[in-house]
Scaffold this active site. Structure first.
Site, PDB file in Angstrom:
ATOM      1  N   ASP A 245      63.165  23.219  56.379  1.00 56.87           N
ATOM      2  CA  ASP A 245      61.806  23.219  55.858  1.00 56.87           C
ATOM      3  C   ASP A 245      61.388  21.775  55.594  1.00 56.87           C
ATOM      4  O   ASP A 245      62.141  21.005  54.973  1.00 56.87           O
ATOM      5  CB  ASP A 245      61.740  24.043  54.571  1.00 56.87           C
ATOM      6  CG  ASP A 245      60.374  24.009  53.946  1.00 56.87           C
ATOM      7  OD1 ASP A 245      59.471  24.704  54.443  1.00 56.87           O
ATOM      8  OD2 ASP A 245      60.199  23.268  52.940  1.00 56.87           O
ATOM      9  N   ALA A 246      60.206  21.406  56.053  1.00 56.51           N
ATOM     10  CA  ALA A 246      59.777  20.005  55.959  1.00 56.51           C
ATOM     11  C   ALA A 246      59.705  19.524  54.517  1.00 56.51           C
ATOM     12  O   ALA A 246      60.122  18.405  54.202  1.00 56.51           O
ATOM     13  CB  ALA A 246      58.423  19.840  56.645  1.00 56.51           C
TER      14      ALA A 246
ATOM     15  N   ASP B 178      58.304  22.015  69.332  1.00 54.96           N
ATOM     16  CA  ASP B 178      58.086  22.189  70.767  1.00 54.96           C
ATOM     17  C   ASP B 178      58.385  20.920  71.558  1.00 54.96           C
ATOM     18  O   ASP B 178      58.421  20.939  72.794  1.00 54.96           O
ATOM     19  CB  ASP B 178      56.650  22.640  71.045  1.00 54.96           C
ATOM     20  CG  ASP B 178      55.624  21.779  70.325  1.00 54.96           C
ATOM     21  OD1 ASP B 178      55.886  20.578  70.127  1.00 54.96           O
ATOM     22  OD2 ASP B 178      54.549  22.303  69.965  1.00 54.96           O
TER      23      ASP B 178
ATOM     24  N   GLN C  44      59.801  33.345  63.240  1.00 60.97           N
ATOM     25  CA  GLN C  44      58.486  33.710  63.758  1.00 60.97           C
ATOM     26  C   GLN C  44      58.647  34.319  65.142  1.00 60.97           C
ATOM     27  O   GLN C  44      59.742  34.278  65.737  1.00 60.97           O
ATOM     28  CB  GLN C  44      57.584  32.479  63.832  1.00 60.97           C
ATOM     29  CG  GLN C  44      58.155  31.381  64.714  1.00 60.97           C
ATOM     30  CD  GLN C  44      57.522  30.033  64.489  1.00 60.97           C
ATOM     31  OE1 GLN C  44      56.463  29.921  63.905  1.00 60.97           O
ATOM     32  NE2 GLN C  44      58.172  28.979  64.963  1.00 60.97           N
TER      33      GLN C  44
ATOM     34  N   ASP D 254      52.907  17.161  62.311  1.00 61.98           N
ATOM     35  CA  ASP D 254      52.439  18.056  63.380  1.00 61.98           C
ATOM     36  C   ASP D 254      52.691  19.488  62.916  1.00 61.98           C
ATOM     37  O   ASP D 254      53.611  20.161  63.380  1.00 61.98           O
ATOM     38  CB  ASP D 254      53.200  17.752  64.673  1.00 61.98           C
ATOM     39  CG  ASP D 254      52.670  18.539  65.854  1.00 61.98           C
ATOM     40  OD1 ASP D 254      51.536  19.060  65.764  1.00 61.98           O
ATOM     41  OD2 ASP D 254      53.392  18.664  66.858  1.00 61.98           O
TER      42      ASP D 254
ATOM     43  N   HIS E 291      47.832  15.869  71.589  1.00 68.13           N
ATOM     44  CA  HIS E 291      49.010  15.115  71.150  1.00 68.13           C
ATOM     45  C   HIS E 291      48.824  13.605  71.314  1.00 68.13           C
ATOM     46  O   HIS E 291      49.389  12.822  70.547  1.00 68.13           O
ATOM     47  CB  HIS E 291      50.253  15.612  71.902  1.00 68.13           C
ATOM     48  CG  HIS E 291      50.722  16.950  71.413  1.00 68.13           C
ATOM     49  ND1 HIS E 291      50.415  18.136  72.035  1.00 68.13           N
ATOM     50  CD2 HIS E 291      51.456  17.277  70.316  1.00 68.13           C
ATOM     51  CE1 HIS E 291      50.942  19.138  71.369  1.00 68.13           C
ATOM     52  NE2 HIS E 291      51.580  18.660  70.314  1.00 68.13           N
TER      53      HIS E 291
END
Length: 544
Positions: free
Chosen positions: A383-384, A329, A275, A402, A307
């Site tokens: 990949d989750a 992040d 991305q 998240d 958060h």
């Protein structure tokens, strides 16, 4: 009307006037025409993919934008093929003109779309749909020109050596489809990673005009009048000049466009391979904003509230081992590490580039409290969904999802029944899961659909939301930073395996803006919750 045998206009020469006078042997001439077909097909598909990628990146909803681009272009190609019948009497000159215009329009399409989005999309009113209108206009124009190519190339290849229609079509389409394959593979694996969208489109236009000009002015120059040759040559040089000038200014243009879209505090803009990541602010006391593929992922002014609301409720139970899906992040990990008793935190994020920025960038590393330097934190770049499929046994007390907004097409698999079933398999018997499910007030259907999907996967849920302190609340995944379009709240779902909804015991670390949405006792329908300001809502059947 489609005429099977359109008569020639009065005074026009017949379609077949004998073999063309070529500077090479007929066999070599046919081969060169097929090479040009191959190159033009590759360029045409790159233009198409460029429009789809830019529309998805700038406007969002990749399925809708791809459908619009593809359907409009295919329709326009049919119209262009019909229109090319009037040019076949002057096939060489017509093809040269078509390629010059196509190279100019296709090569500049990405830059024009970016410019309109950056400098006019925020004006509101009739300008709000400017990028969408321009997308349709470019799709229509490029489709018309691509559609005109094949009939003209068919006429040129027949000028070399007359052949039965079936054999000529087979040769032409074979070269066309192979070229489309090469263009389709070159776009994601060569042009985007090494040149970027703007320069890649400009280079494609350059290749397009050179190939078309070389075929017409080199192979079929004797079919052109002196005036036609000079006109095509000058047109090609002008197009090359425009494309070259645009390529030279592409970096400055992109920098200015980024500032127009993201503000003047942009510090980092990188394409990671997964991305585009843009970091704005984060130093000298300025709030940090994180944009992923043009979408605001973290709004610095309200990031802490988002958060805290994501992490605090789920960690009131057992939380020795925590799994964070997404969160590259490091901001969710920062909140987890604030709680005593956390022994291990596993973070699974698809983008190693974002994780690298979270470790090294001074603004982002300071915002996440250098969470990835903590020995308890372990990061997997995967990949989750695939990671959960490979995971074995109940290993975690807490799973935190998240992830991108559920309204983004590319992320729907991360809100599916299979995904939640795999997450449930990873939880201990008394483990809990929390899911960000988007804004409640502006997208209630999506929010309650996620709740229904969790129930179908065997969870009991307690929904809640966090409220922003100002009308332009932007914490969490979003599309725009504009206050008029930014959501005023974000919804979450706290879930536990079984039939008993987990309690929202927030304790001393409860965010001040956190309120419980509430469900009926049987958990089948949402009820009005005046404290949270939610309208009455009915759960819908899962669609993810």
């Amino acid at each position: 009307m489609i005429e099977p045998h359109a008569p020639a206009p009065p005074g026009a020469p017949p379609a077949w006037t004998g073999p063309a006078r070529l500077p090479v042997r007929p066999g070599t001439g046919r081969f060169l025409v097929l090479v040009c077909v191959f190159v033009c097909a590759a360029c045409g598909l790159v233009y198409e993919l460029e429009l789809v990628a830019f529309a998805s990146y700038l406007i969002g909803d990749s399925v809708t934008q791809a459908s619009v681009v593809l359907s409009v272009m295919v329709f326009a190609m049919g119209i262009g093929s019909l229109g090319a019948k009037r040019l076949r009497w002057h096939a060489a000159a017509g093809f040269g003109a078509v390629e010059s215009v196509l190279a100019l329009v296709g090569g500049c399409s990405a830059m024009a779309l970016y410019a309109v989005f950056a400098w006019t999309a925020g004006w509101g009113g009739m300008w709000a749909d400017g990028p969408r209108c321009l997308l349709v206009a470019f799709s229509l124009a490029i489709g018309l020109l691509i559609g005109a190519e094949v009939p003209l190339l068919m006429e040129l290849i027949q000028r070399i050596r007359r052949q039965d229609a079936g054999g000529a079509v087979a040769d032409l389409f074979a070269a066309d489809y192979v070229g489309a394959l090469v263009g389709g593979l070159a776009f994601p694996f060569l042009l985007l990673p090494f040149l970027g969208q703007l320069t890649g489109a400009l280079l494609t236009g350059t290749v397009n005009v050179v190939a078309g000009g070389a075929l017409v002015l080199g192979l079929f120059r004797r079919d052109l009048t002196r005036r036609a040759r000079w006109t095509l040559l000058l047109a090609g040089l002008v197009v090359l000049g425009v494309l070259g000038s645009a390529a030279a200014l592409a970096d400055d243009f992109e920098r200015a466009a980024r500032h127009a879209v993201y503000g003047k505090d942009v510090r980092v803009a990188v394409r990671t391979g997964v991305q585009e990541v843009v970091l704005a602010g984060g130093t000298h006391g300025r709030p940090l904003d994180i944009f992923l593929d043009g979408r605001l992922r973290v709004g610095g002014r309200d990031e802490h509230h988002y958060h805290e609301a994501l992490v605090a409720p789920v960690l009131t139970g057992p939380h020795a081992r925590v799994l964070i899906l997404g969160g590259g992040d490091g901001l969710a990990a920062r909140e987890v590490l604030r709680h005593r008793g956390v022994r291990r935190v596993d973070v699974v994020d698809l983008d190693p580039g974002l994780v690298g920025l979270a470790r090294r960038d001074p603004g982002l590393a300071a915002a996440n409290g250098h969470a990835f330097a903590d020995r308890r934190v372990h990061v997997d770049t995967a990949d989750a969904l695939a990671w959960l499929r490979a995971a074995r046994g109940p290993a975690y007390d807490v799973v935190i999802a998240d992830l991108p907004d559920p309204g983004i097409t590319a992320s729907t698999k991360l809100y599916s029944q299979e995904f939640y079933g795999l997450a449930r398999r990873s939880l201990t018997a008394d483990g809990r899961l929390v899911v960000h499910a988007g804004p409640v007030t502006t997208c209630p259907r999506a929010f309650w659909t996620v709740a229904a999907t969790l129930r179908t996967a065997g969870f009991a849920v307690s929904p809640y939301r966090v409220l922003g302190h100002d009308p332009g609340f932007t914490a969490g995944p979003g599309r725009s930073t504009g206050a008029s379009r930014a959501p005023h709240d974000w919804g979450f779902l706290l879930a536990a395996p079984g039939r008993t909804p987990p309690s929202l015991r927030l304790g001393a670390e409860r965010p001040r803006t956190l309120t419980q949405a509430g469900l009926t006792a049987d958990g089948q329908a949402a009820r009005r919750t005046r404290i949270a300001g939610l309208p009455a809502s009915t759960l819908v059947h899962p669609r993810y």
